[in-house]
Scaffold this active site. Structure first.
Site, PDB file in Angstrom:
ATOM      1  N   ASP A   1       0.817  -1.219   0.000  1.00 52.71           N
ATOM      2  CA  ASP A   1       0.000   0.000   0.000  1.00 52.71           C
ATOM      3  C   ASP A   1       0.852   1.271   0.000  1.00 52.71           C
ATOM      4  OD1 ASP A   1       1.022  -0.052   2.542  1.00 52.71           O
ATOM      5  OD2 ASP A   1      -0.908   0.195   3.565  1.00 52.71           O
TER       6      ASP A   1
ATOM      7  N   LYS B   1      16.632  40.947 -10.677  1.00 52.04           N
ATOM      8  CA  LYS B   1      15.654  40.024 -11.259  1.00 52.04           C
ATOM      9  C   LYS B   1      14.264  40.334 -10.734  1.00 52.04           C
ATOM     10  CE  LYS B   1      15.298  36.139  -9.254  1.00 52.04           C
ATOM     11  NZ  LYS B   1      15.616  34.832  -8.657  1.00 52.04           N
TER      12      LYS B   1
ATOM     13  N   ARG C   1      10.550  38.355 -10.490  1.00 47.93           N
ATOM     14  CA  ARG C   1       9.884  37.065 -10.672  1.00 47.93           C
ATOM     15  C   ARG C   1       8.370  37.274 -10.593  1.00 47.93           C
ATOM     16  NH1 ARG C   1      11.813  31.837  -9.765  1.00 47.93           N
ATOM     17  NH2 ARG C   1      13.576  32.598  -8.552  1.00 47.93           N
TER      18      ARG C   1
ATOM     19  N   THR D   1      14.258  24.638 -12.046  1.00 45.14           N
ATOM     20  CA  THR D   1      13.822  24.532 -13.444  1.00 45.14           C
ATOM     21  C   THR D   1      14.793  25.224 -14.400  1.00 45.14           C
ATOM     22  OG1 THR D   1      12.469  26.530 -13.227  1.00 45.14           O
ATOM     23  CG2 THR D   1      11.390  24.408 -12.775  1.00 45.14           C
TER      24      THR D   1
ATOM     25  N   GLY E   1      15.219  28.288 -15.092  1.00 41.50           N
ATOM     26  CA  GLY E   1      14.762  29.503 -15.756  1.00 41.50           C
ATOM     27  C   GLY E   1      15.624  30.700 -15.406  1.00 41.50           C
ATOM     28  N   THR E   2      15.894  30.886 -14.120  1.00 36.68           N
ATOM     29  CA  THR E   2      16.704  32.015 -13.670  1.00 36.68           C
ATOM     30  C   THR E   2      18.106  31.958 -14.252  1.00 36.68           C
ATOM     31  OG1 THR E   2      15.476  32.258 -11.596  1.00 36.68           O
ATOM     32  CG2 THR E   2      17.719  33.108 -11.635  1.00 36.68           C
TER      33      THR E   2
END
Length: 321
Positions: A44, A202, A204, A233, A235-236
């Site tokens: 389980d 930056k 975001r 990811t 991106g930065t």
């Protein structure tokens, strides 16, 4: 290998499923075998852990990054801590090369949890006595715990690579922080390499989406080294690399301690202006997630030294630099 004097000692090192190759490397450095334990799953999905040797009166070190799958690895860690406590271990030390949920360290909006604090509560309630951590996303997370935290830094390992294993000229190099929050980290790397720093301003607009706005510092004609604690990811980091290239950077390297590399990270990095990505093995990377231009450095020696110093009741602060 550091030595063999701990083979028959009360020092025990256990590995769960988070990063078994790193744990084995740490044990090899210390000069002992990994402790015997089994980590299984019931049909389980529940976790079953069994410690297969006596640890009564021992100083136990559990190596487990809480990386993807985060919840599974966190539960393994909590269950193992409980098992060690019930098996009468003298001291339960957890070695967490990557601390999951670290980016949820504050309330950014109304009605949000502070999950990094919740995880700290769970770890202490389970029965841990000490944590050895590596590059926490927010150093103030140490304050979420009442137990001792030894906070190690990966920057010196990254610095030695750029200093000794590349042909980068420090006089033609600049260390770049991808945001204002990483300036301290960038400054530390720059101090070791004896280079200036630059900062990327930056914005975001929403999670996992970053927009590079401005670069503060001299870039043109220099080799740029972008440093961050986590690349998720990507991106930065890839937008930053392109912005640096657009400003006249000769080459762009990127480095981090924790290569989360989720989602489109691999494709983004391989198609970016980044010449080489330098990471540590704090998180176990499978080949499917690893970009082709990746250099992986080991933190096993650093963790092994920390474990020995904690076991010997010696100062760990000499490792912070």
């Amino acid at each position: 290998m550091l030595n063999n004097e701990y083979k028959n000692s009360a020092l025990k090192i256990f590995s769960l499923k988070g990063n078994e190759p790193l744990a084995q490397e740490v044990a090899d450095h210390v000069g002992i075998e990994l402790g015997k334990c089994s980590v299984k799953r019931f049909s389980d999905g529940e976790i079953q852990i069994n410690i297969e040797e006596s640890i009564r009166g021992c100083d136990v070190f559990i190596i487990q990054p809480t990386s993807n799958p985060v919840n599974l690895h966190l539960m393994e860690l909590l269950i193992m801590i409980d098992a060690c406590r019930r098996a009468s271990a003298a001291n339960i030390n957890i070695v967490v090369p990557y601390y999951g949920y670290a980016r949820q360290d504050r309330k950014a909006r109304s009605r949000e949890p502070i999950t990094a604090k919740l995880v700290a509560n769970l770890i202490e309630t389970a029965g841990a006595d000490r944590m050895i951590a590596l590059d926490l996303h927010a150093p103030q997370i140490q304050g979420f715990f009442d137990m001792p935290i030894d906070h190690l830094m990966g920057v010196p390992i990254l610095a030695q690579y750029f200093k000794n294993e590349t042909d980068i000229d420090p006089e033609e190099c600049v260390v770049v922080s991808p945001d204002h929050g990483g300036v301290t980290r960038a400054r530390k790397l720059a101090d070791i390499l004896k280079t200036p720093i630059a900062i990327i301003d930056k914005r975001r607009p929403k999670p996992n989406v970053a927009e590079v706005m401005n670069i503060v510092g001299e870039i043109e004609g220099r080799t740029a080294i972008i440093i961050d604690d986590i690349i998720d990811t990507a991106g930065t980091i890839t937008l930053a690399a392109q912005a640096l290239k657009d400003k006249g950077a000769k080459d762009v390297y990127a480095c981090c301690t924790h290569p989360v590399l989720s989602g489109p990270a691999k494709e983004r990095i391989e198609n970016s202006a980044i010449k080489e990505l330098v990471v540590t093995n704090s998180i176990q990377l499978d080949e499917k997630r690893k970009p082709e231009n990746t250099k992986e450095l080991s933190v096993a020696g650093l963790l092994a030294q920390a474990i020995i110093r904690v076991y010997e009741r010696e100062s760990v602060s000499v490792l912070f630099d």
